[in-house]
Enzyme design. Structure first.
Site, short mmCIF file in Angstrom:
data_model
loop_
_atom_site.label_atom_id
_atom_site.label_comp_id
_atom_site.label_asym_id
_atom_site.label_seq_id
_atom_site.Cartn_x
_atom_site.Cartn_y
_atom_site.Cartn_z
N CYS A 72 0.85 -1.19 0.00
CA CYS A 72 0.00 0.00 0.00
C CYS A 72 0.89 1.25 0.00
O CYS A 72 1.79 1.38 0.83
CB CYS A 72 -0.89 -0.02 1.24
SG CYS A 72 -1.79 1.51 1.54
N ASP A 73 0.66 2.16 -0.93
CA ASP A 73 1.48 3.37 -1.03
C ASP A 73 1.45 4.21 0.23
O ASP A 73 2.48 4.75 0.65
CB ASP A 73 1.05 4.22 -2.23
CG ASP A 73 1.42 3.59 -3.56
OD1 ASP A 73 2.34 2.74 -3.59
OD2 ASP A 73 0.80 3.96 -4.58
#
Length: 115
Positions: free
Chosen positions: A10-11
């Site tokens: 997840c960024d």
């Protein structure tokens, strides 16, 4: 000890982890996908921030649910059941700061002013 809960690819989780490292803060990472979400923690997070904050209604997992599944989420219990079944619907990262506080999402400015 700080514990950051999320999904490694997840960024937002990546940004949060990088920020913690830049600040020289030790933390433990808990991977939702591999380790699951501990039930007591999920209940604590809901008490701390509310299920509406914890549930990510903007993400892909939520959008992929059918209208009936989405409509069924209307309180703590129904939200918790969905979050147990679909961990990706939890907004990330969830951080337990070691002092009892819980935050959801990454906000560098807010984190910087944290006591």
């Amino acid at each position: 000890m700080i514990t950051l809960y999320g999904i490694p690819n997840c960024d937002t989780v990546k940004k949060a982890r990088a920020w913690l490292i830049e600040q020289g803060l030790d933390y433990q990472f808990h991977d939702f996908k591999k380790q699951g979400v501990p039930d007591p923690n999920l209940a604590h997070w809901q008490q701390a921030v509310g299920w509406e904050t914890l549930l990510n209604r903007k993400g892909t997992t939520w959008r992929q649910l059918d209208a009936g599944q989405q409509a069924a989420v209307r309180d703590d219990a129904s939200a918790q059941a969905l979050m147990r079944a679909q961990v990706s619907v939890i907004r990330r990262p969830v951080v337990e700061w070691g002092d009892g506080r819980v935050t959801v999402g990454f906000d560098a400015a807010a984190w910087a002013t944290r006591p």
